[in-house]
Design an enzyme around this catalytic site. Structure first.
Site, short mmCIF file in Angstrom:
data_model
loop_
_atom_site.label_atom_id
_atom_site.label_comp_id
_atom_site.label_asym_id
_atom_site.label_seq_id
_atom_site.Cartn_x
_atom_site.Cartn_y
_atom_site.Cartn_z
N SER A 119 0.91 -1.05 -0.01
CA SER A 119 0.03 0.15 0.03
C SER A 119 0.85 1.31 -0.09
CB SER A 119 -0.98 -0.11 1.26
OG SER A 119 0.00 -0.13 2.47
N HIS A 348 24.65 5.25 -1.85
CA HIS A 348 24.48 5.51 -3.54
C HIS A 348 25.93 6.12 -4.04
CE1 HIS A 348 20.23 4.78 -3.09
NE2 HIS A 348 19.86 6.06 -2.67
N LYS A 441 29.21 15.12 -3.37
CA LYS A 441 28.44 16.20 -2.78
C LYS A 441 26.93 15.82 -3.05
CE LYS A 441 28.61 19.95 -5.66
NZ LYS A 441 28.41 21.21 -6.21
N ARG A 483 26.80 11.46 -16.90
CA ARG A 483 25.88 12.10 -16.33
C ARG A 483 24.86 10.80 -16.04
NH1 ARG A 483 24.51 16.77 -19.32
NH2 ARG A 483 23.11 15.69 -20.84
N1 LIG Z 1 9.40 5.88 -1.00
C1 LIG Z 1 10.80 5.96 -1.75
O1 LIG Z 1 11.00 6.73 -2.61
C2 LIG Z 1 12.19 5.10 -1.16
C3 LIG Z 1 11.62 4.38 -0.08
N2 LIG Z 1 12.69 3.54 0.21
C4 LIG Z 1 12.65 2.62 1.49
O2 LIG Z 1 11.61 1.75 0.65
C5 LIG Z 1 10.78 1.14 2.34
C6 LIG Z 1 9.22 1.67 1.79
O3 LIG Z 1 9.28 3.28 1.63
P1 LIG Z 1 7.85 3.86 1.46
O4 LIG Z 1 7.02 2.93 0.46
O5 LIG Z 1 7.91 5.13 1.09
O6 LIG Z 1 7.15 3.63 2.86
P2 LIG Z 1 5.71 3.79 3.50
O7 LIG Z 1 5.84 4.79 4.49
O8 LIG Z 1 4.97 4.44 2.36
O9 LIG Z 1 5.47 2.62 3.92
C7 LIG Z 1 5.00 1.25 3.24
C8 LIG Z 1 3.82 0.67 3.89
O10 LIG Z 1 4.41 0.08 5.22
C9 LIG Z 1 3.44 0.21 6.20
N3 LIG Z 1 3.88 0.85 7.37
C10 LIG Z 1 4.19 2.28 7.42
N4 LIG Z 1 4.52 2.79 8.55
C11 LIG Z 1 4.18 1.47 9.43
C12 LIG Z 1 4.59 1.48 10.61
N5 LIG Z 1 5.10 2.36 11.50
N6 LIG Z 1 4.35 0.30 11.06
C13 LIG Z 1 3.96 -0.64 10.36
N7 LIG Z 1 3.69 -0.54 9.01
C14 LIG Z 1 3.75 0.38 8.40
C15 LIG Z 1 2.20 1.07 5.52
O11 LIG Z 1 1.26 0.14 4.93
P3 LIG Z 1 0.00 -0.46 5.70
O12 LIG Z 1 -0.29 0.30 6.89
O13 LIG Z 1 -1.21 -0.81 4.82
O14 LIG Z 1 0.39 -1.88 6.62
C16 LIG Z 1 2.73 1.64 4.39
O15 LIG Z 1 1.94 1.47 3.23
C17 LIG Z 1 11.50 1.82 3.25
O16 LIG Z 1 12.30 1.01 4.04
C18 LIG Z 1 11.89 3.30 2.75
O17 LIG Z 1 13.00 3.77 3.36
C19 LIG Z 1 13.79 3.63 -0.36
C20 LIG Z 1 14.17 4.53 -1.41
C21 LIG Z 1 13.37 5.38 -1.81
O1 LIG Z 2 17.25 6.44 -1.90
C1 LIG Z 2 16.96 7.57 -2.14
O2 LIG Z 2 16.71 8.08 -3.51
C2 LIG Z 2 15.92 9.02 -4.11
C3 LIG Z 2 16.60 9.46 -5.27
O3 LIG Z 2 16.48 8.63 -6.19
P1 LIG Z 2 16.31 8.68 -7.80
O4 LIG Z 2 16.52 7.44 -8.28
O5 LIG Z 2 15.14 9.55 -7.83
O6 LIG Z 2 17.61 9.57 -8.04
C4 LIG Z 2 15.82 10.21 -2.85
O7 LIG Z 2 14.91 11.13 -3.39
C5 LIG Z 2 15.22 9.62 -1.54
O8 LIG Z 2 15.58 10.68 -0.71
C6 LIG Z 2 16.33 8.51 -1.18
O9 LIG Z 2 15.89 7.80 0.01
#
Ligand SMILES: NC(=O)C1=CN([C@@H]2O[C@H](COP(=O)(O)OP(=O)(O)OC[C@H]3O[C@@H](n4cnc5c(N)ncnc54)[C@H](OP(=O)(O)O)[C@@H]3O)[C@@H](O)[C@H]2O)C=CC1
Ligand SMILES: O=C1O[C@H](COP(=O)(O)O)[C@@H](O)[C@H](O)[C@H]1O
Length: 602
Positions: A119, A348, A441, A483
């Site tokens: 989700s 990264h 950077k 790039r």
């Molecule tokens: N979003 C991004 O661009 C990036 C994310 N990540 C990593 O990927 C992972 C997922 O990211 P993202 O989708 O943004 O995360 P979300 O905050 O959207 O969480 C994903 C799902 O996890 C469940 N969730 C959220 N918070 C909690 C909580 N406190 N306890 C239990 N369940 C929870 C929710 O689903 P439900 O409530 O339905 O169970 C939610 O839809 C993370 O580890 C993040 O650091 C890495 C790089 C980029």
């Molecule tokens: O892992 C992460 O990457 C994104 C940037 O990824 P990109 O592929 O769009 O360049 C960054 O925005 C985020 O903070 C970080 O957690």
């Protein structure tokens, strides 16, 4: 419910006999064949399957560092169990026997991908679209041989998941034909299961559903942990105990952050290794899946013109630059306990540095490449506080629009000193790179979105044409720019004569501009990495010893920053970042390539 296309495997037994003697459980190393063109050997084929095997001796090329954690060895007693309590790994005496099972596109096997946290933001934005792109490209097994499950706490029906996913799917520009048809076919393979992350019972229910789709084929299962890190272990525990494959491979993709320092990262690794062996863990760093990062090694190792220049003898400095033109919008809560150094630099940018600087690996196999990368990381000089500059963006009004400062985010404490920008000078203490500054950077809310690698070469000794450059010899040095994004390109700045009867010199770019050269759309990093995980290719995933080395480099620095609560230099939203970054570069006689006047002309 049995799907109509299911049938029992023919040929090789789906569940091979278990070996009686089991002195040591060793994870098999993996390579993939189809996309990387490596020779297929029977042991490699078995390795690609990701099966666990019991064997007295570690396979060649598998380092002890990637075996089960010494303190927490995976033994038959603590290894993942199937629902009925029996160990889930297949145990074989002969590698060759696995060949028939190792091909996940084999008629007798299935691949189930469970997106845990379906989700969430990442799942919607990246994972489902990447899976669809793979499906469209025919990279996923044939129609009824793969299933995608979304798993999260939110209540959703299959139809609701499909509806949610459908909104995020797009076809490539060059692949528009039958697009909606393909989407429909893909969505039919997507299902949803609502459950708690720490409930074995709910994972048992998931297992039952997975089995219905897998029928009696060999089942290969991939779990993608797209959830906050505090629940990684709950899920791994439940999934490995209650929803592991009983006759195929089980792999887990783990998203960053992998801890926030050496200690927490080691604890996470120990936790994961209670339930998985290293070879089942795919720590994702999506930058490694980016096309131009992939191309780094090709550029260097397949072109004679570059490799001989790749050292302190010819390279004056290397710059690895990441900038985003937006702030932490919506992710302030997560970001504030990590900051830009952990979010971007420690993973990264450091991964890019390691790939850039590594020695020639023995081969293109995962372990050979990762061995070289880890050597670079271990050779790095400890980071000094005075070699790092931090910044934080503040509110700025431009053209009548006010852009919020970092601490204007309601989820961020008003007195936060978390950096949203950092610049650092790093050094590699080895013969190749001794004394060469690697400047990094990374910043959010800057003037542009760009990631690039800039290699500035030394001045030409005794340059015959130096009179034509004036006093600024830097303007005449060659610079190679890779790039990474956006608008992928590799260009080399060279000096040339302006055509005509006089002798006037000019700076030009030898330019490989991807959009002009290739009509095909570049795949998203998540596509490549998901496909690699399905194929058991670990080359672009982070091994635990690489992770340890990366944290060892940054942990003391981060601790010092946090203990001393060092205040970041404020910079306006949309600016070029704190001026401190220029002083840092100047200390090493470097100018940031992305900020030179010439850069804007290029
Ligand atoms: N979003 C991004 O661009 C990036 C994310 N990540 C990593 O990927 C992972 C997922 O990211 P993202 O989708 O943004 O995360 P979300 O905050 O959207 O969480 C994903 C799902 O996890 C469940 N969730 C959220 N918070 C909690 C909580 N406190 N306890 C239990 N369940 C929870 C929710 O689903 P439900 O409530 O339905 O169970 C939610 O839809 C993370 O580890 C993040 O650091 C890495 C790089 C980029
Ligand atoms: O892992 C992460 O990457 C994104 C940037 O990824 P990109 O592929 O769009 O360049 C960054 O925005 C985020 O903070 C970080 O957690």
């Amino acid at each position: 419910m049995a799907l109509s296309c299911m049938r029992c495997p023919t040929g090789a037994a789906a569940v091979p006999a278990r070996s009686a003697a089991a002195p040591q459980l060793v994870p098999a190393a993996a390579v993939s064949f189809a996309r990387y063109g490596f020779g297929k050997s029977s042991s490699a084929a078995a390795a690609a399957s990701g099966f666990w095997r019991i064997h007295a001796v570690a396979p060649q090329g598998v380092k002890s560092s990637m075996d089960a954690d010494e303190k927490n060895p995976v033994t038959p007693s603590n290894s993942p169990k199937a629902e009925n309590g029996s160990p889930s790994e297949i145990v074989l005496d002969e590698f060759d026997d696995l060949t028939a099972l190792s091909d996940s596109t084999n008629d007798d096997s299935t691949v189930s991908i469970t997106v845990v946290g379906a989700s969430g933001d990442l799942a919607k934005k990246k994972i489902f679209p990447a899976l669809f792109a793979l499906y469209y490209e025919d990279c996923l097994p044939k129609a009824c041989h793969f299933t995608i499950f979304g798993y999260a706490r939110s209540k959703m029906t299959d139809a609701e998941l499909r509806n949610m996913v459908s909104k995020t799917l797009t076809c490539r520009i060059d692949k528009r034909e039958n697009c909606s048809e393909k989407m429909e076919e893909f969505l039919k393979r997507c299902f949803y299961h609502s459950g708690q992350y720490d409930s074995e019972e709910h994972f048992i229910d998931l297992d039952k559903k997975l089995k219905q789709h897998e029928g009696c084929r060999v089942s290969n299962r991939l779990f993608y942990l797209s959830i906050p890190p505090n629940i990684f272990l709950d899920v791994v525990k439940c999934a490995s105990k209650s929803a592991s494959s009983v006759n195929g491979w089980t792999r887990v993709i783990v998203e960053k952050p992998f801890g926030r320092d050496s200690e927490s990262s080691a604890a996470l690794t120990r936790g994961l290794k209670q339930y998985l062996v290293e070879d089942q863990i795919f720590r994702i760093d999506h930058y490694l899946g980016k096309e131009l990062v992939e191309n780094l090694s090709v550029l260097r190792f397949s072109n004679l013109v570059f490799e001989p220049l790749w050292s302190r003898q010819y390279i004056r400095n290397v710059q690895i630059i990441f900038s985003e033109d937006f702030g932490t919008e919506g992710r302030g809560g997560y970001f504030d306990s990590y900051g830009i150094i952990r979010d971007i630099m420690q993973n990264h940018l450091l991964q890019i540095l390691a790939l850039f600087a590594m020695e020639t690996p023995i081969s293109l196999e995962a372990e050979d490449i990762r061995n070289e990368k880890v050597k670079v990381l271990r050779s790095m000089k400890p980071l000094q506080l005075e070699d790092v500059v931090i910044g934080q963006y503040k509110s700025h009004t431009k053209g009548g629009t006010t852009y919020p400062g970092y601490t204007d985010d309601k989820t961020v404490p008003k007195d936060s000193v978390t950096p949203t920008f950092a610049a650092a000078a790093l050094f590699i203490n080895n013969a190749r790179w001794d004394g060469v500054p690697f400047l990094m950077k990374a910043g959010k809310a800057l003037h542009t979105r760009r990631t690039e690698i800039r290699v500035q070469f030394r001045h030409v000794p005794g340059n015959l044409y130096k009179g034509s450059f004036g006093t600024d010899l830097d303007r005449a040095t060659n610079e190679l720019v890779i790039r990474v994004q956006p608008d992928e390109a590799i260009y080399l700045k060279i000096n040339n004569k302006i055509p005509g009867l006089g002798m006037r010199l000019d700076r030009s770019n030898l330019n490989l501009h991807y959009a002009a050269r290739y009509s095909k759309e570049i795949p998203d990093a998540y596509e490549r990495l998901l496909l690699d995980a399905i194929e058991g290719e670990r080359r672009l995933f982070i091994r635990s010893d690489e992770l340890d080395a990366a944290w060892s480099l940054f942990t003391p620095l981060l601790k010092e920053f946090e203990d001393k609560r060092i205040a970041p230099e404020l910079y306006p939203y949309g600016s070029r970042g704190p001026v401190g970054a220029h002083y840092l570069a100047a200390k090493y006689n470097v100018r940031w390539g992305d900020l030179s006047a010439e850069h804007y002309k290029a």
